[in-house]
Structures are given as structure tokens and as C-alpha cells.
Scaffold this motif. Structure first.
Motif, PDB file in Angstrom:
ATOM      1  N   GLU A 139       0.971  -1.146  -0.131  1.00 21.76           N
ATOM      2  CA  GLU A 139       0.197  -0.121   0.199  1.00 21.76           C
ATOM      3  C   GLU A 139       0.649   1.124   0.892  1.00 21.76           C
ATOM      4  OE1 GLU A 139       0.643  -0.806   4.664  1.00 21.76           O
ATOM      5  OE2 GLU A 139       0.000  -2.116   2.775  1.00 21.76           O
ATOM      6  N   GLN A 140       2.248   1.357   0.174  1.00 18.21           N
ATOM      7  CA  GLN A 140       2.900   1.872   0.257  1.00 18.21           C
ATOM      8  C   GLN A 140       3.222   2.485  -1.425  1.00 18.21           C
ATOM      9  OE1 GLN A 140       6.738   1.529   2.765  1.00 18.21           O
ATOM     10  NE2 GLN A 140       6.539   3.198   3.273  1.00 18.21           N
ATOM     11  N   ALA A 141       2.998   4.213  -1.781  1.00 26.12           N
ATOM     12  CA  ALA A 141       3.797   5.044  -2.718  1.00 26.12           C
ATOM     13  C   ALA A 141       5.314   4.823  -2.993  1.00 26.12           C
ATOM     14  CB  ALA A 141       3.097   5.759  -3.389  1.00 26.12           C
ATOM     15  N   ALA A 197       4.284   8.213  -8.780  1.00 25.36           N
ATOM     16  CA  ALA A 197       4.524   7.083  -8.138  1.00 25.36           C
ATOM     17  C   ALA A 197       4.460   5.409  -8.302  1.00 25.36           C
ATOM     18  CB  ALA A 197       3.489   7.412  -6.733  1.00 25.36           C
ATOM     19  N   CYS A 198       5.386   4.457  -7.328  1.00 23.30           N
ATOM     20  CA  CYS A 198       4.914   3.671  -8.476  1.00 23.30           C
ATOM     21  C   CYS A 198       4.621   2.151  -6.824  1.00 23.30           C
ATOM     22  CB  CYS A 198       6.042   2.623  -8.593  1.00 23.30           C
ATOM     23  SG  CYS A 198       6.009   3.629 -10.238  1.00 23.30           S
ATOM     24  N   ARG A 199       4.093   1.901  -7.016  1.00 22.78           N
ATOM     25  CA  ARG A 199       3.475  -0.048  -5.436  1.00 22.78           C
ATOM     26  C   ARG A 199       4.602  -1.239  -6.059  1.00 22.78           C
ATOM     27  NH1 ARG A 199       0.265   2.593  -2.313  1.00 22.78           N
ATOM     28  NH2 ARG A 199      -1.040   4.199  -3.152  1.00 22.78           N
ATOM     29  N   TRP A 234       5.704  -4.270 -10.004  1.00 19.87           N
ATOM     30  CA  TRP A 234       6.219  -3.105  -9.550  1.00 19.87           C
ATOM     31  C   TRP A 234       5.324  -2.453 -10.645  1.00 19.87           C
ATOM     32  CZ3 TRP A 234       8.136  -0.059  -5.815  1.00 19.87           C
ATOM     33  CH2 TRP A 234       9.573  -0.347  -5.218  1.00 19.87           C
ATOM     34  N   ARG A 235       3.555  -1.656 -10.340  1.00 20.90           N
ATOM     35  CA  ARG A 235       3.219  -0.800 -10.596  1.00 20.90           C
ATOM     36  C   ARG A 235       3.015   0.628 -10.774  1.00 20.90           C
ATOM     37  NH1 ARG A 235      -0.309  -4.339 -12.442  1.00 20.90           N
ATOM     38  NH2 ARG A 235       0.000  -6.727 -12.069  1.00 20.90           N
ATOM     39  N   ASN A 236       2.574   1.010 -11.450  1.00 21.54           N
ATOM     40  CA  ASN A 236       2.206   2.388 -11.510  1.00 21.54           C
ATOM     41  C   ASN A 236       0.684   2.189 -10.809  1.00 21.54           C
ATOM     42  OD1 ASN A 236       0.713   4.607 -11.755  1.00 21.54           O
ATOM     43  ND2 ASN A 236       1.402   5.303 -14.037  1.00 21.54           N
ATOM     44  N   SER A 237       0.675   3.769  -9.331  1.00 16.33           N
ATOM     45  CA  SER A 237       0.434   3.677  -8.800  1.00 16.33           C
ATOM     46  C   SER A 237      -1.127   4.360  -8.655  1.00 16.33           C
ATOM     47  CB  SER A 237       0.749   4.233  -7.691  1.00 16.33           C
ATOM     48  OG  SER A 237       0.061   4.725  -6.431  1.00 16.33           O
ATOM     49  N   ASN A 238      -1.148   4.721  -9.872  1.00 16.01           N
ATOM     50  CA  ASN A 238      -2.159   5.645 -10.759  1.00 16.01           C
ATOM     51  C   ASN A 238      -3.303   4.796 -10.991  1.00 16.01           C
ATOM     52  OD1 ASN A 238      -1.604   8.470  -8.947  1.00 16.01           O
ATOM     53  ND2 ASN A 238      -0.123   8.576 -10.716  1.00 16.01           N
TER      54      ASN A 238
END
Length: 68
Positions: free
Chosen positions: A20-22, A39-41, A47-51
Motif C-alpha cells: 500500500e506504500q506509494a 509513484a509506484c507500488r 512494480w506497478r504504476n500507483s495511479n
């Protein structure tokens, strides 16, 4: 020009961030290192784009918490 080692030292994230940490990520390709503009998670081992939630098509070499 910033050296690779100096740039990596700025991204001293140890291990993996919580899902859950961006975070900010530093990536690397044949041209050098670069900071992604979003930001990513780290979720389920990738790894994924947070948006958007989309998987990154980049080699992540470091991460850090975003500045406050």
C-alpha cells in the motif's frame, strides 16, 4: 552529470516496500538511470504504476519514500 553510484545512494530503500506504500522508483536502461515521473507500488512481486495499476516495463534499481 550524476554518477550511477551517487544516484543509487539517494534511493536507499531496503527490501521491498509495503504493497500500500506509494514510492519513487529509480530505473535503469542502456542510457543510464532515470526517475519515473509517477509513484509506484510493489504488488505481488512486481512494480506497478500507483495511479493506473499497470505493470512497469522498466528495470527498477532502487526505491525511496517520496519527499514530504
Amino acid at each position: 552529470m550524476t554518477t550511477r553510484e551517487r544516484r543509487l545512494a539517494e534511493f536507499n530503500g531496503k527490501g521491498e516496500p509495503l504493497p500500500e506504500q506509494a514510492v519513487q522508483v529509480l530505473c535503469e536502461d542502456h542510457s543510464g538511470t532515470y526517475l519515473l515521473p509517477f509513484a509506484c507500488r510493489f504488488v505481488d512481486g512486481e512494480w506497478r504504476n500507483s495511479n493506473t495499476g499497470g505493470a512497469l516495463q522498466a528495470t527498477v534499481v532502487g526505491w525511496r519514500l517520496p519527499p514530504l
